[in-house]
Design a protein around this motif. Structure first.
Motif, PDB file in Angstrom:
ATOM      1  N   ARG A 161      33.391  34.869  40.989  1.00  0.00           N
ATOM      2  CA  ARG A 161      34.729  35.390  41.240  1.00  0.00           C
ATOM      3  C   ARG A 161      34.651  36.807  41.806  1.00  0.00           C
ATOM      4  O   ARG A 161      33.752  37.584  41.471  1.00  0.00           O
ATOM      5  CB  ARG A 161      35.572  35.388  39.972  1.00  0.00           C
ATOM      6  CG  ARG A 161      35.804  34.002  39.393  1.00  0.00           C
ATOM      7  CD  ARG A 161      36.822  34.031  38.266  1.00  0.00           C
ATOM      8  NE  ARG A 161      38.148  34.371  38.737  1.00  0.00           N
ATOM      9  CZ  ARG A 161      39.005  33.517  39.280  1.00  0.00           C
ATOM     10  NH1 ARG A 161      38.654  32.242  39.433  1.00  0.00           N
ATOM     11  NH2 ARG A 161      40.201  33.901  39.678  1.00  0.00           N
ATOM     12  N   LEU A 162      35.615  37.097  42.666  1.00  0.00           N
ATOM     13  CA  LEU A 162      35.766  38.436  43.210  1.00  0.00           C
ATOM     14  C   LEU A 162      36.991  39.081  42.577  1.00  0.00           C
ATOM     15  O   LEU A 162      38.083  38.521  42.602  1.00  0.00           O
ATOM     16  CB  LEU A 162      35.939  38.381  44.730  1.00  0.00           C
ATOM     17  CG  LEU A 162      36.355  39.695  45.408  1.00  0.00           C
ATOM     18  CD1 LEU A 162      35.229  40.723  45.320  1.00  0.00           C
ATOM     19  CD2 LEU A 162      36.752  39.452  46.863  1.00  0.00           C
ATOM     20  N   LYS A 163      36.782  40.261  42.020  1.00  0.00           N
ATOM     21  CA  LYS A 163      37.886  41.028  41.444  1.00  0.00           C
ATOM     22  C   LYS A 163      37.977  42.346  42.195  1.00  0.00           C
ATOM     23  O   LYS A 163      36.976  43.046  42.353  1.00  0.00           O
ATOM     24  CB  LYS A 163      37.663  41.271  39.954  1.00  0.00           C
ATOM     25  CG  LYS A 163      37.609  39.983  39.121  1.00  0.00           C
ATOM     26  CD  LYS A 163      37.303  40.267  37.667  1.00  0.00           C
ATOM     27  CE  LYS A 163      37.128  38.988  36.859  1.00  0.00           C
ATOM     28  NZ  LYS A 163      38.399  38.258  36.673  1.00  0.00           N
ATOM     29  N   VAL A 164      39.188  42.654  42.661  1.00  0.00           N
ATOM     30  CA  VAL A 164      39.422  43.904  43.382  1.00  0.00           C
ATOM     31  C   VAL A 164      40.291  44.799  42.505  1.00  0.00           C
ATOM     32  O   VAL A 164      41.385  44.407  42.080  1.00  0.00           O
ATOM     33  CB  VAL A 164      40.101  43.653  44.739  1.00  0.00           C
ATOM     34  CG1 VAL A 164      40.279  44.971  45.486  1.00  0.00           C
ATOM     35  CG2 VAL A 164      39.278  42.682  45.581  1.00  0.00           C
ATOM     36  N   LEU A 165      39.800  46.005  42.233  1.00  0.00           N
ATOM     37  CA  LEU A 165      40.472  46.937  41.333  1.00  0.00           C
ATOM     38  C   LEU A 165      40.949  48.158  42.088  1.00  0.00           C
ATOM     39  O   LEU A 165      40.405  48.520  43.147  1.00  0.00           O
ATOM     40  CB  LEU A 165      39.506  47.380  40.221  1.00  0.00           C
ATOM     41  CG  LEU A 165      38.718  46.293  39.486  1.00  0.00           C
ATOM     42  CD1 LEU A 165      37.734  46.939  38.520  1.00  0.00           C
ATOM     43  CD2 LEU A 165      39.645  45.348  38.763  1.00  0.00           C
ATOM     44  N   SER A 166      41.949  48.807  41.530  1.00  0.00           N
ATOM     45  CA  SER A 166      42.359  50.100  42.069  1.00  0.00           C
ATOM     46  C   SER A 166      41.294  51.138  41.751  1.00  0.00           C
ATOM     47  O   SER A 166      40.469  50.958  40.850  1.00  0.00           O
ATOM     48  CB  SER A 166      43.706  50.517  41.478  1.00  0.00           C
ATOM     49  OG  SER A 166      43.619  50.627  40.067  1.00  0.00           O
ATOM     50  N   SER A 167      41.316  52.251  42.477  1.00  0.00           N
ATOM     51  CA  SER A 167      40.240  53.235  42.343  1.00  0.00           C
ATOM     52  C   SER A 167      40.204  53.889  40.966  1.00  0.00           C
ATOM     53  O   SER A 167      39.163  54.407  40.548  1.00  0.00           O
ATOM     54  CB  SER A 167      40.389  54.316  43.410  1.00  0.00           C
ATOM     55  OG  SER A 167      41.645  54.974  43.288  1.00  0.00           O
ATOM     56  N   ASP A 168      41.318  53.871  40.229  1.00  0.00           N
ATOM     57  CA  ASP A 168      41.328  54.434  38.876  1.00  0.00           C
ATOM     58  C   ASP A 168      41.175  53.357  37.806  1.00  0.00           C
ATOM     59  O   ASP A 168      41.340  53.638  36.615  1.00  0.00           O
ATOM     60  CB  ASP A 168      42.608  55.231  38.643  1.00  0.00           C
ATOM     61  CG  ASP A 168      43.869  54.373  38.775  1.00  0.00           C
ATOM     62  OD1 ASP A 168      43.736  53.171  39.100  1.00  0.00           O
ATOM     63  OD2 ASP A 168      44.969  54.899  38.557  1.00  0.00           O
ATOM     64  N   LEU A 169      40.872  52.118  38.216  1.00  0.00           N
ATOM     65  CA  LEU A 169      40.626  50.963  37.338  1.00  0.00           C
ATOM     66  C   LEU A 169      41.867  50.523  36.565  1.00  0.00           C
ATOM     67  O   LEU A 169      41.770  49.726  35.635  1.00  0.00           O
ATOM     68  CB  LEU A 169      39.499  51.263  36.330  1.00  0.00           C
ATOM     69  CG  LEU A 169      38.176  51.762  36.901  1.00  0.00           C
ATOM     70  CD1 LEU A 169      37.141  51.896  35.781  1.00  0.00           C
ATOM     71  CD2 LEU A 169      37.653  50.863  37.982  1.00  0.00           C
ATOM     72  N   SER A 170      43.032  51.004  36.950  1.00  0.00           N
ATOM     73  CA  SER A 170      44.235  50.685  36.186  1.00  0.00           C
ATOM     74  C   SER A 170      44.859  49.348  36.583  1.00  0.00           C
ATOM     75  O   SER A 170      45.606  48.763  35.801  1.00  0.00           O
ATOM     76  CB  SER A 170      45.264  51.807  36.351  1.00  0.00           C
ATOM     77  OG  SER A 170      45.651  51.930  37.706  1.00  0.00           O
ATOM     78  N   ILE A 204      44.316  45.403  38.522  1.00  0.00           N
ATOM     79  CA  ILE A 204      43.519  44.351  39.153  1.00  0.00           C
ATOM     80  C   ILE A 204      44.330  43.842  40.342  1.00  0.00           C
ATOM     81  O   ILE A 204      45.316  43.118  40.184  1.00  0.00           O
ATOM     82  CB  ILE A 204      43.204  43.212  38.174  1.00  0.00           C
ATOM     83  CG1 ILE A 204      42.414  43.743  36.976  1.00  0.00           C
ATOM     84  CG2 ILE A 204      42.412  42.106  38.881  1.00  0.00           C
ATOM     85  CD1 ILE A 204      42.082  42.691  35.939  1.00  0.00           C
ATOM     86  N   ILE A 205      43.922  44.209  41.544  1.00  0.00           N
ATOM     87  CA  ILE A 205      44.672  43.886  42.752  1.00  0.00           C
ATOM     88  C   ILE A 205      44.487  42.425  43.139  1.00  0.00           C
ATOM     89  O   ILE A 205      45.442  41.729  43.496  1.00  0.00           O
ATOM     90  CB  ILE A 205      44.244  44.813  43.905  1.00  0.00           C
ATOM     91  CG1 ILE A 205      44.503  46.280  43.529  1.00  0.00           C
ATOM     92  CG2 ILE A 205      44.963  44.457  45.202  1.00  0.00           C
ATOM     93  CD1 ILE A 205      43.899  47.273  44.506  1.00  0.00           C
ATOM     94  N   LYS A 206      43.250  41.951  43.071  1.00  0.00           N
ATOM     95  CA  LYS A 206      42.947  40.568  43.429  1.00  0.00           C
ATOM     96  C   LYS A 206      41.968  39.989  42.418  1.00  0.00           C
ATOM     97  O   LYS A 206      41.115  40.700  41.872  1.00  0.00           O
ATOM     98  CB  LYS A 206      42.314  40.488  44.824  1.00  0.00           C
ATOM     99  CG  LYS A 206      43.267  40.733  45.979  1.00  0.00           C
ATOM    100  CD  LYS A 206      44.162  39.519  46.232  1.00  0.00           C
ATOM    101  CE  LYS A 206      45.036  39.737  47.456  1.00  0.00           C
ATOM    102  NZ  LYS A 206      45.903  38.582  47.723  1.00  0.00           N
ATOM    103  N   ASP A 207      42.091  38.686  42.201  1.00  0.00           N
ATOM    104  CA  ASP A 207      41.152  37.943  41.353  1.00  0.00           C
ATOM    105  C   ASP A 207      41.079  36.536  41.909  1.00  0.00           C
ATOM    106  O   ASP A 207      41.989  35.729  41.724  1.00  0.00           O
ATOM    107  CB  ASP A 207      41.620  37.935  39.905  1.00  0.00           C
ATOM    108  CG  ASP A 207      40.600  37.298  38.966  1.00  0.00           C
ATOM    109  OD1 ASP A 207      39.629  36.693  39.471  1.00  0.00           O
ATOM    110  OD2 ASP A 207      40.771  37.400  37.740  1.00  0.00           O
ATOM    111  N   LEU A 208      40.014  36.244  42.659  1.00  0.00           N
ATOM    112  CA  LEU A 208      39.925  34.941  43.308  1.00  0.00           C
ATOM    113  C   LEU A 208      38.504  34.412  43.239  1.00  0.00           C
ATOM    114  O   LEU A 208      37.532  35.167  43.117  1.00  0.00           O
ATOM    115  CB  LEU A 208      40.387  35.020  44.754  1.00  0.00           C
ATOM    116  CG  LEU A 208      39.631  35.927  45.719  1.00  0.00           C
ATOM    117  CD1 LEU A 208      39.842  35.456  47.151  1.00  0.00           C
ATOM    118  CD2 LEU A 208      40.118  37.370  45.603  1.00  0.00           C
TER     119      LEU A 208
END
Length: 839
Positions: free
Chosen positions: A632-641, A643-647
């Protein structure tokens, strides 16, 4: 009467109900049996259950362990069993080298524990116990001397009888505590479970086919001696992390409460948290797994794991090694300074769990002893008042004394602890400390036991799980919250996350609950404790270190790092922020952590739901891509607050991530031997590159973002267009300029591979500085090497830096080229080096 041709050297009378038997042994070690009439008994099964009134024969079933333990193949010349062996079973032996040994009787197992005494100059011809076993007498052949050795058998018998007379009666305040613990819990306390195992990459056979996939760039000019001199060097600036996940009682204060001592990987660390400065010692070759601090705080001793482990004594102010000691095998599980710091007591991971006592100034070995085989040592503590110390483990508790002036041979004496209180139902101590002059054991069922000499004297239920750590408090001369009364104190920490301070009456005077503390601990299992004045240092299983003000209960988290959760974890991913002094890491502990390299702290953390394999900042630094073990790919914001994407990308784990320099694409290399090219705006898959025969481990982009270079674990080097087409003509791509250099093979690294192969090691990670001046590589031996960029020929000048205990997982230069960062996989440490350039 005997049928053997050699002289009979021993005979025994055995009283049996039906008849009398004799056994005899010749100089050629023939063991024969006879009846009282002189007739030979052909079958040994006839006498296998016979009761032998004495035993002086060196061979036979009850003494078979003597020979399996006889490593130097010397002749055992005499054997004697104590007369009171039914109460105190002792077997004494002598040999041709003048040594006298004592064993437990019967001595059956290979490597049975023994104590050795020296005095005779040569062959000991005979030895006997006195009628009451108070003495053992030996005679020497060549030296013609008679030695009378005093035993403690009568003392042992009196203590045993005293306990029997008391009938195991309970003290009036004692109540039976029903022990409830899972035997599987013993595994986490077994220090022998430390895995001294190098990465699987150590044994891989690497193909050199990649050499056919590289070409020298067209406009490259060969270096000469003048422009290839390496002036730049690295200085270890800071080490992130603490080994608390599988080590216990491995922290402490140095000379003051602002300086703490701990370790991770091969590095011993003194951290002055008021100044945010570290002092390092990195002279160990393998993982440090134990440490002790001199009572005055000016020096530290650390012990490592490995085939020939070292004890290193080093200065707490400079990190400089004072003395290196070699003695143990396999590893050193425990080490402690003795009273006043004059002696260093250590326990090895060999089969006998050998104890060694060395002089801390000279490093000379003074005494040795053996804890025994078939046990696991969970703790060791030294008395604050004299030279006594104690060891504990699974069904093991022993109290040790240094030999007195009359003793010879440097053999430590010990007494086994006796559980004299019937209400004590658990006999598995996992931690140990001293309350004044009396030992206290922390049991796996949560009780603590106070010992008087070798007898259990009192016990209390202290924790709702194993008592994982005990710390002795120095006697105070005034009343403080640390010592509400004048007298000795101990602090205990448990798996339940509670910490208690107890007075000499085993009454709680202070308590802290780490389960509800602020900041909150990830896993508040207490692994280590130390107390200095009104400060308490706490180490947890999630690799955190806290300083507690006992007066105010103010909690200050000093250190935090990656850790092992349930199964073995590795630190896998590292990425540097492109614009500011921050970086991110990811680990099998399922956490992503954002670090501030300027102030050297963990800034943010997020817990995800899967083990994490790789991580990458976007070119603008506004997003962080993370690859998981389940594809899985998880995309986070730069401050880790957020989860932008989870696919889901693949059914196999994602090994590597890389954004294109223009920020339009994201490449993922997976264990299914494929590369997935994604649109970095919507994270939709644009194309898939197939052709590798093993998992993808590294990816680089060209500066214009139009080409991709990939490397597999079998060192295949392939080139691709951004559309996913493989480029098979090497001449078409030899002049492509790469934005990064993370593929571990290539033209710029050819000379490094030639040098490394001569040392039987290989590159595991690489990076180049953004100004194209330096290359840093990490190898499978934990070494970081710095070269000038590029390095196409062998023999180029370099600088080496050690500290990681296993393969270096990643090295990365900071965006401003002022720092180099590295992570260790198994050791889970993060190193921050400052790049020193000539002025």
């Amino acid at each position: 009467t005997t049928n053997t041709s050699d002289k009979v050297i021993a005979s025994r009378k055995i009283d049996k109900l039906k008849d009398l038997c004799i056994q005899s042994c010749s100089l050629s070690y023939e063991l024969l049996y006879w009846n009282i009439n002189g007739n030979k008994i052909d079958s040994s099964t006839v006498v296998k259950d016979a009761w032998w009134s004495t035993w002086t024969i060196p061979i036979g079933w009850p003494v078979q362990g003597l020979w399996s333990n006889n490593d130097d193949n010397v002749e055992i010349t005499a054997v004697a069993r104590s007369h009171s062996y039914n109460d105190i079973p002792v077997l004494a032996t002598a040999d041709e080298f003048g040594r006298v040994r004592i064993y437990n009787y019967p001595c059956l197992v290979d490597g049975a524990p023994d104590k050795c005494y020296r005095g005779h100059s040569n062959n000991v011809t005979n030895l006997k116990f006195s009628h009451d076993d108070a003495y053992c007498i030996t005679i020497g052949a060549v030296d013609k001397s008679i030695y009378i050795w005093k035993t403690d058998i009568l003392d042992e018998i009196r203590e045993t009888q005293s306990i029997a007379l008391r009938g195991n009666k309970l003290n009036k305040d004692d109540k039976t505590i029903v022990s409830s613990y899972d035997n599987s819990e013993l595994v986490e306390f077994n220090i022998s479970n430390y895995s001294y195992v190098k990465s699987l990459a150590d044994v891989r056979k690497f193909s050199k086919d990649w050499l056919g996939s590289i070409r020298e760039p067209t406009n490259y000019k060969d270096f000469n001696e003048n422009n290839n001199i390496l002036h730049t060097c690295l200085e270890l600036n800071y080490v992130y992390g603490y080994r608390g996940w599988d080590c216990r009682n491995n922290i402490g204060y140095a000379e003051n409460c602002q300086s703490i001592v701990y370790h991770i990987a091969n590095v011993g660390i003194v951290f002055n948290y008021s100044k945010n400065i570290q002092v390092h010692n990195y002279d160990h070759k393998n993982d440090i797994i134990c440490l002790s601090i001199h009572p005055y705080g000016h020096s530290i001793v650390t012990g490592e794991i490995g085939d020939d482990p070292k004890l290193i004594i080093w200065d707490s102010n400079t990190g400089v090694t004072i003395k290196s000691i070699l003695f143990h095998k396999r590893g050193i599980s425990h080490v402690k300074f003795g009273i006043n710091g004059t002696n260093i007591i250590s326990i090895g991971l060999d089969d006998d769990h050998t104890i060694a006592v060395h002089n801390s100034l000279s490093g000379n070995l003074t005494y040795t002893g053996k804890c025994g085989r078939g046990i696991h040592i969970f703790g060791m503590a030294t008395s604050l008042l004299d030279n006594r110390f104690a060891t504990c483990g699974n069904n093991h508790i022993k109290f040790w004394d240094f030999p007195n002036n009359l003793s010879t041979g440097g053999e430590l004496s010990s007494k086994t602890g006796i559980y004299s209180i019937k209400a004590i139902t658990c006999i598995v101590p996992v931690s140990l400390g001293y309350l004044g002059n009396d030992a206290v054991t922390g049991m796996i069922d949560g009780t603590i036991i106070l010992w008087k000499d070798r007898l259990s004297n009192k016990f209390k239920l202290a924790h709702s799980g194993p008592v994982t750590s005990i710390c002795s408090l120095v006697v105070s001369k005034k009343n403080t919250p640390e010592t509400s009364e004048i007298g000795p104190r101990i602090a205990t920490g448990g798996k339940d996350g509670f910490i208690h301070i107890w007075n000499e009456h085993l009454e709680i005077t202070w308590t802290l609950d780490m389960n509800s503390s602020t900041p909150l601990s990830i896993i508040p299992i207490i692994q280590a404790l130390d107390v200095r004045n009104n400060h308490m240092l706490i180490g947890t299983k999630s690799s955190e270190l806290y300083d507690i003000n006992i007066d105010t209960n103010e909690i200050n988290r000093l250190i935090i790092g990656h850790y092992n959760d349930v199964s073995s974890s590795e630190l896998n991913g590292l990425s540097i922020h492109p614009n500011i002094q921050k970086f991110v890491t990811c680990c099998d502990d399922m956490t992503v952590r954002l670090w501030d390299s300027k102030v050297k702290i963990q800034a943010e953390i997020i817990q995800l739901d899967s083990k994490l394999r790789c991580i990458c900042f976007s070119p603008e630094g506004d997003q962080i891509a993370v690859g998981t073990v389940d594809g899985r790919l998880k995309v986070l914001s730069s401050d880790l607050s957020i989860i932008i994407k989870d696919l889901s990308i693949s059914l196999s784990e994602i090994q590597v991530l890389k954004y294109s320099p223009n920020g339009l694409y994201l490449c993922l290399g997976c264990s299914d031997c494929s590369i997935y090219i994604l649109d970095a705006s919507m994270y939709s898959c644009l194309s898939k590159c197939s052709g590798h025969s093993s998992a993808i481990c590294n990816i680089d982009f060209s500066i214009d973002s139009m080409f991709i270079v990939s490397c597999s674990k079998s060192l295949e080097l392939f080139y691709w267009t951004i559309q996913g087409h493989q480029i098979k003509s090497i001449n078409d791509i030899k002049d492509i300029k790469l934005y990064s250099l993370n593929c571990i093979v290539g033209w710029a690294l050819k000379g490094i591979w030639e040098d490394k192969s001569k040392e039987n090691c290989h590159i595991t990670t690489a990076d180049k500085s953004s100004d194209n001046e330096l290359i840093a590589v990490g190898d499978n031996n934990g070494v970081i090497t710095l070269y000038k960029y590029p390095c196409p020929k062998a023999g180029a000048p370099y600088r080496e830096y050690k500290g990681h205990s296993d393969a270096v997982r990643e090295v990365r230069f900071s965006s401003d080229n002022k720092y180099l960062f590295s992570i260790g996989g198994i050791d889970k440490s993060i190193f921050q080096y400052e790049i020193k350039s000539p002025k």
